[in-house]
Scaffold this motif. Structure first.
Motif, PDB file in Angstrom:
ATOM      1  N   ILE A  54      91.391   3.928  29.058  1.00  0.00           N
ATOM      2  CA  ILE A  54      92.464   4.898  28.854  1.00  0.00           C
ATOM      3  C   ILE A  54      92.950   4.716  27.431  1.00  0.00           C
ATOM      4  O   ILE A  54      93.390   3.622  27.046  1.00  0.00           O
TER       5      ILE A  54
ATOM      6  N   MET B 172      96.309   7.903  40.198  1.00  0.00           N
ATOM      7  CA  MET B 172      96.013   6.476  40.243  1.00  0.00           C
ATOM      8  C   MET B 172      96.419   5.868  41.580  1.00  0.00           C
ATOM      9  O   MET B 172      95.706   5.026  42.139  1.00  0.00           O
TER      10      MET B 172
ATOM     11  N   ALA C  11      90.991   9.479  29.462  1.00  0.00           N
ATOM     12  CA  ALA C  11      90.740   8.398  30.414  1.00  0.00           C
ATOM     13  C   ALA C  11      89.377   8.599  31.065  1.00  0.00           C
ATOM     14  O   ALA C  11      88.942   9.728  31.307  1.00  0.00           O
TER      15      ALA C  11
ATOM     16  N   ARG D 279     106.729   6.177  32.329  1.00  0.00           N
ATOM     17  CA  ARG D 279     106.179   4.858  31.993  1.00  0.00           C
ATOM     18  C   ARG D 279     106.390   3.876  33.141  1.00  0.00           C
ATOM     19  O   ARG D 279     105.495   3.087  33.468  1.00  0.00           O
TER      20      ARG D 279
ATOM     21  N   LEU E 144      95.683   0.533  30.966  1.00  0.00           N
ATOM     22  CA  LEU E 144      96.950   1.242  31.138  1.00  0.00           C
ATOM     23  C   LEU E 144      98.110   0.449  30.545  1.00  0.00           C
ATOM     24  O   LEU E 144      99.036   1.037  29.958  1.00  0.00           O
TER      25      LEU E 144
ATOM     26  N   GLU F 287      90.916  -1.202  34.326  1.00  0.00           N
ATOM     27  CA  GLU F 287      91.891  -0.111  34.397  1.00  0.00           C
ATOM     28  C   GLU F 287      93.331  -0.574  34.219  1.00  0.00           C
ATOM     29  O   GLU F 287      94.063   0.012  33.404  1.00  0.00           O
TER      30      GLU F 287
ATOM     31  N   SER G 183      99.984   0.686  38.181  1.00  0.00           N
ATOM     32  CA  SER G 183      99.075  -0.339  37.668  1.00  0.00           C
ATOM     33  C   SER G 183      99.215  -1.641  38.447  1.00  0.00           C
ATOM     34  O   SER G 183      98.219  -2.321  38.731  1.00  0.00           O
TER      35      SER G 183
ATOM     36  N   GLU H 176      99.907   9.455  37.444  1.00  0.00           N
ATOM     37  CA  GLU H 176     100.367   8.371  38.316  1.00  0.00           C
ATOM     38  C   GLU H 176      99.961   8.626  39.756  1.00  0.00           C
ATOM     39  O   GLU H 176      99.478   7.720  40.462  1.00  0.00           O
TER      40      GLU H 176
ATOM     41  N   LEU I 189     103.888   4.720  35.960  1.00  0.00           N
ATOM     42  CA  LEU I 189     102.522   4.284  35.656  1.00  0.00           C
ATOM     43  C   LEU I 189     102.402   2.767  35.721  1.00  0.00           C
ATOM     44  O   LEU I 189     101.376   2.233  36.162  1.00  0.00           O
TER      45      LEU I 189
END
Length: 347
Positions: A96, A168, A105, A242, A226, A222, A249, A165, A245
Motif C-alpha cells: 500500500i 480490509m 494498493a 486513520r 498500512l 499488509e 490493521s 477500511e 484503518l
C-alpha cells in the motif's frame, strides 16, 4: 448474486464493469448503483467542478480479463501511472503506497470458489483518492463479493478511506473463516491419527500447510504497509479514517497470529506422523532382521551338510537327521532369544 455472475456486469460487459456504486457521504444512507456510462459522466463532471467529489464518491469494480476494462480506466478514471505499472508488472506481493494524492494498493484474497488449495488465491488491485475507488481483479474474490452484499444491505461508508477500511475488515473476516475451517479439518485429522485410522495424513497436512504458508507470505506485509502509510497519510484522509484503518490493521495482525499458530500446530502433527512412520519402518526392519537371523542356522547347516564330499558327520548314524534338527532348533532358539531380548531392552 456473486462476484462471478452479475446482471450489471452482463448488461455493461463492453466496459468490463462488474459493479459500480455511488455513495452520498452527507446522508450516510443513500447508495446508488451506477453503470459504466453514468460513471464516466460523473467523473467528467467531477473533473470540471472541483467540489463535485467532496459530497459523494464512486466505487467501481472491474474485471481485468475483459479487454475494454483498461481502456475505460485510462480514458475516464484519471488514475496515476503507478496503478497501471502495478497491473503490468503483475506482482502479487502485498503493498500500500502513496502516488501523489492517491493510494495504490495490491491485496491478496481467496477465490470465490475456494477449495483449500494454495492456488486458490488471487490478487486485487486498488486505487483510491477522495472521490473515487477503483478495484480490479482477474478472478472472483470472496472479500469483494462480501463487501458488495454489505453495500446492497445498506452499508454506506462516508468516505473512500472508510470503504477501504470496510474492505480490509471484510478480508480479515473471510480469512478468519478460512482459518476456522482449516482448524476443523486439522482437528479431524488429529483425531483420526490418534485413533490410527487415517491412512494418508501426511499428504493432507502438507496441503493445508502449503495453503497457510502461502497465505501468510502474501498477507503478512499488509499491516506493516498500512502502518507506514498512516504515518504520512494523504491530506484528504481524516483522523477518524486513520483510526479506523489502524483498528482494521490490528484485527488483521491478530488473524495472522492465529494463522501462524495453526501452521505451527500442523508442523507438530507432521512431525508426529513422521515419527510414527519411522517407527513402523523400524518395526518392519526388525521383523525382517529377526527372520533373517532365525533362518541363518538352518541355511548354514544345510549348506554344510549338502556338500557332496566325504567325511560328512552323522551320515551313517541311525539318528543323524534328528540330531542335526535338534542342533538347528537350539541355535534358532538362542538367536531368537538374543534378538527379542535386545528389542525388549530398546523399548
Amino acid at each position: 448474486m456473486t462476484d462471478a455472475a452479475s446482471p450489471l456486469a452482463q448488461a455493461h460487459e463492453d466496459a468490463g464493469l462488474i459493479c459500480g456504486w455511488r455513495f452520498f457521504s452527507d446522508t450516510r444512507q443513500c447508495v446508488q448503483a451506477v453503470t459504466a456510462p453514468s460513471a464516466a459522466q460523473w467523473l467528467a463532471d467531477a473533473a470540471a467542478r472541483s467540489d463535485a467529489g467532496r459530497r459523494d464518491f464512486l466505487w467501481l469494480h472491474f474485471n481485468l480479463t475483459h479487454t475494454q476494462s483498461l481502456r475505460w480506466l485510462q480514458r475516464h478514471a484519471g488514475l496515476p501511472d503507478v496503478f497501471y505499472a502495478a497491473l503490468r508488472e503483475g506482482l502479487t506481493s502485498t503493498r500500500i503506497e502513496r502516488a501523489d494524492d492517491s493510494l495504490v494498493a495490491v491485496l491478496n484474497d481467496v477465490n470465490f470458489e475456494f477449495n483449500f488449495d494454495s492456488a486458490d488465491i488471487a490478487t486485487l488491485w486498488i486505487c483510491l483518492d477522495e472521490r473515487l475507488v477503483i478495484t480490479a481483479r482477474t478472478q472472483p474474490l470472496r472479500s469483494v463479493d462480501a463487501l458488495r452484499d454489505a453495500v446492497r444491505r445498506g452499508d454506506s461508508p462516508a468516505s473512500t478511506a472508510e470503504l477501504l477500511e470496510h474492505l480490509m475488515r471484510t478480508q480479515a473476516d473471510v480469512l478468519v473463516k478460512v482459518v476456522r475451517e482449516t482448524t476443523v479439518r486439522v482437528d479431524d485429522i488429529e483425531d483420526a491419527i490418534l485413533a490410527q485410522r487415517y491412512h494418508h495424513p501426511r499428504a493432507h497436512l502438507g496441503r493445508l500447510r502449503r495453503l497457510l504458508v502461502r497465505l501468510q507470505r502474501l498477507l503478512a506485509p499488509e499491516p506493516a504497509a498500512l502502518f507506514r502509510l498512516l504515518q504520512q497519510p494523504p491530506g484528504w484522509m481524516g483522523e477518524e479514517d486513520r483510526r479506523g484503518l489502524a483498528a482494521a490493521s490490528e484485527e488483521f495482525s491478530l488473524m495472522l497470529r492465529d494463522m501462524q499458530t495453526l501452521q505451527d500446530r500442523i508442523k507438530l502433527l507432521q512431525e508426529e506422523v513422521a515419527a510414527a512412520v519411522n517407527e513402523d519402518n523400524s518395526n518392519s526392519l526388525f521383523v525382517l532382521t529377526v527372520v533373517t537371523v532365525l533362518a541363518l542356522p538352518i541355511n548354514i547347516l544345510a549348506g554344510l551338510f549338502g556338500m557332496n564330499v566325504g567325511g560328512i558327520p552323522l551320515a551313517e548314524h541311525e539318528h543323524g537327521f534328528w540330531i542335526v534338527v535338534s542342533i538347528v532348533v537350539a541355535f534358532t532358539v538362542i538367536a531368537a532369544w538374543l534378538a527379542f531380548r535386545k528389542k525388549r531392552y530398546r523399548d
